[in-house]
Design a protein around this motif. Structure first.
Motif, mmCIF file in Angstrom:
data_model
loop_
_atom_site.group_PDB
_atom_site.id
_atom_site.type_symbol
_atom_site.label_atom_id
_atom_site.label_comp_id
_atom_site.label_asym_id
_atom_site.label_seq_id
_atom_site.Cartn_x
_atom_site.Cartn_y
_atom_site.Cartn_z
ATOM 1 N N TRP A 1 13.440 4.391 -49.498
ATOM 2 C CA TRP A 1 12.961 3.041 -49.776
ATOM 3 C C TRP A 1 11.949 3.019 -50.915
ATOM 4 O O TRP A 1 11.826 2.021 -51.616
ATOM 5 N N ARG A 2 11.249 4.125 -51.080
ATOM 6 C CA ARG A 2 10.316 4.195 -52.203
ATOM 7 C C ARG A 2 11.052 4.147 -53.535
ATOM 8 O O ARG A 2 10.580 3.535 -54.487
ATOM 9 N N SER A 3 12.202 4.793 -53.596
ATOM 10 C CA SER A 3 13.007 4.765 -54.834
ATOM 11 C C SER A 3 13.512 3.356 -55.124
ATOM 12 O O SER A 3 13.520 2.922 -56.279
ATOM 13 N N VAL A 4 13.936 2.663 -54.081
ATOM 14 C CA VAL A 4 14.409 1.283 -54.263
ATOM 15 C C VAL A 4 13.255 0.395 -54.719
ATOM 16 O O VAL A 4 13.419 -0.427 -55.630
ATOM 17 N N LEU A 5 12.098 0.574 -54.118
ATOM 18 C CA LEU A 5 10.926 -0.219 -54.508
ATOM 19 C C LEU A 5 10.497 0.107 -55.943
ATOM 20 O O LEU A 5 10.192 -0.800 -56.722
#
Length: 120
Positions: free
Chosen positions: A2-6
């Motif tokens: 989710w950090r990559s998506v954010l």
């Protein structure tokens, strides 16, 4: 993951704002495709690193080195494909790609060092 998506969402907002407000001539028009490429590579490498974290991290170093090689080979193939297709503004395309490559690599190193510090 989710950090990559954010992180990708934040970069997309920055690029949209630069394109909308400044008519940025320093960003290639194909930046959306490049950003999508890096998001998909990040997802692939995230899955690879999860495999490396299994089994009490015995093979973590091998999986991390493999992820670096995979990212580099996929990046070379991506740039070569677009240059072969005669993309307009080749230098701008390569510069935009390299800037995003450095951003994602820095983000990956930051996330990895953050996880490793926590586990010590």
């Amino acid at each position: 993951m989710w950090r990559s998506v954010l992180f990708t969402a934040v970069l997309a907002i920055v690029f949209f704002a630069a394109e909308y407000f400044m008519q940025a001539r320093w960003v290639h028009p194909a930046w959306k495709i490049i950003l999508l490429f890096f998001l998909s590579v990040s997802f692939l490498l995230h899955r690879l690193m999860e495999t490396g974290f299994q089994n009490k991290r015995e093979k973590f170093v091998q999986f991390y080195m493999a992820s670096i090689v995979v990212r580099l080979l996929l990046s070379i193939a991506f740039v070569a494909f677009y240059l072969y297709r005669q993309v307009e503004q080749k230098q701008l395309f390569v510069v935009t790609f390299l800037v995003l490559y450095i951003c994602y690599t820095g983000f990956e190193i930051y996330g990895l060092s953050r996880n490793l510090r926590r586990d010590l």
